[in-house]
Design an enzyme around this catalytic site. Sequence first.
Site, PDB file in Angstrom:
ATOM      1  N   SER A 194      -9.976  -6.783  49.132  1.00 55.80           N
ATOM      2  CA  SER A 194      -9.759  -7.310  47.790  1.00 55.80           C
ATOM      3  C   SER A 194     -11.102  -7.549  47.115  1.00 55.80           C
ATOM      4  O   SER A 194     -12.100  -6.930  47.490  1.00 55.80           O
ATOM      5  CB  SER A 194      -8.905  -8.574  47.854  1.00 55.80           C
ATOM      6  N   ASN A 195     -11.151  -8.410  46.144  1.00 52.51           N
ATOM      7  CA  ASN A 195     -12.390  -8.663  45.405  1.00 52.51           C
ATOM      8  C   ASN A 195     -12.425 -10.120  44.965  1.00 52.51           C
ATOM      9  O   ASN A 195     -11.509 -10.882  45.258  1.00 52.51           O
ATOM     10  CB  ASN A 195     -12.483  -7.707  44.212  1.00 52.51           C
ATOM     11  N   ARG A 196     -13.448 -10.508  44.239  1.00 54.88           N
ATOM     12  CA  ARG A 196     -13.682 -11.921  43.944  1.00 54.88           C
ATOM     13  C   ARG A 196     -12.878 -12.467  42.760  1.00 54.88           C
ATOM     14  O   ARG A 196     -13.063 -13.622  42.364  1.00 54.88           O
ATOM     15  CB  ARG A 196     -15.178 -12.153  43.695  1.00 54.88           C
ATOM     16  N   SER A 197     -12.004 -11.672  42.188  1.00 51.46           N
ATOM     17  CA  SER A 197     -11.243 -12.157  41.035  1.00 51.46           C
ATOM     18  C   SER A 197     -10.395 -13.379  41.403  1.00 51.46           C
ATOM     19  O   SER A 197      -9.704 -13.371  42.413  1.00 51.46           O
ATOM     20  CB  SER A 197     -10.319 -11.053  40.524  1.00 51.46           C
TER      21      SER A 197
END
Length: 224
Positions: free
Chosen positions: A33-36
Amino acid sequence: LLSQTKALPLHGKRVLVTAGGTREMIDPVRYISNRSSGKMGYAVAQAAREMGADVTLISAPTALTKPAGVHYVEINSAEELATTVKAHFDATDLLVMAAAVSDFRPVQAVDQKIKKQPGQNGMTLELAETEDILKTLAPLKQHQFVVGFAAETQNLLANAEKKLAAKKLDMLVANDVSKPGVGFNGDTNQVTLLTPNSTPVTTNLLSKQAIAQTILKAAIERGA
Ligand code: CTP
Ligand code: CA
């Protein structure tokens, strides 16, 4: 009361907002995933609701409280997000794509937890590109006003101009996520709004709530 409702700037408009970072499963217990955090998208959904719109929020899992009065659909992967956005697109007047969509997914999602083997020396994960949802939607656009986001760490304006054109967007919200207080996770943001054939406008560092209102007002001014 009725006349007040009708005076709201997004009364009668169907607004579709995507938010959060998609999750691409590696195995049943791990994902990419990512930091959103989802905060920017949730702020847009809430602001659109306050401006009188009929709002649908399609969100990856987040730690946030769902905004009141908004239709909510939870998705996990980029693929699920693509399917869900496409299903809603015809009945949308304004799409705000604030989701941080994974660009790559594991080629194989294995159905049992991957175990490490004695003597194993690292592992390689093969990734495939996900569908670019905004690119898919571009040729399907009719009455829809489409707003994209761009998170950049360098060459903000040049990269953003390219995305605006490549994705045939009506507006692009660009943020330089390398700056303190900007982009991921925080409660503040500073953005540059780009539209075709006009000079980019950069906001001050403001709350995500205020940025959300600014984005929606700019979209309305430009015909959303
Ligand atoms: N986006 C999308 N589908 C994808 C990836 C991104 O619709 N598979 C959307 C995002 O929701 C965002 C916009 O495209 O509104 C720009 O996302 P961004 O990650 O900044 O751009 P990319 O085109 O993915 O390019 P890159 O990550 O290489 O900078
Ligand atoms: Ca990307």
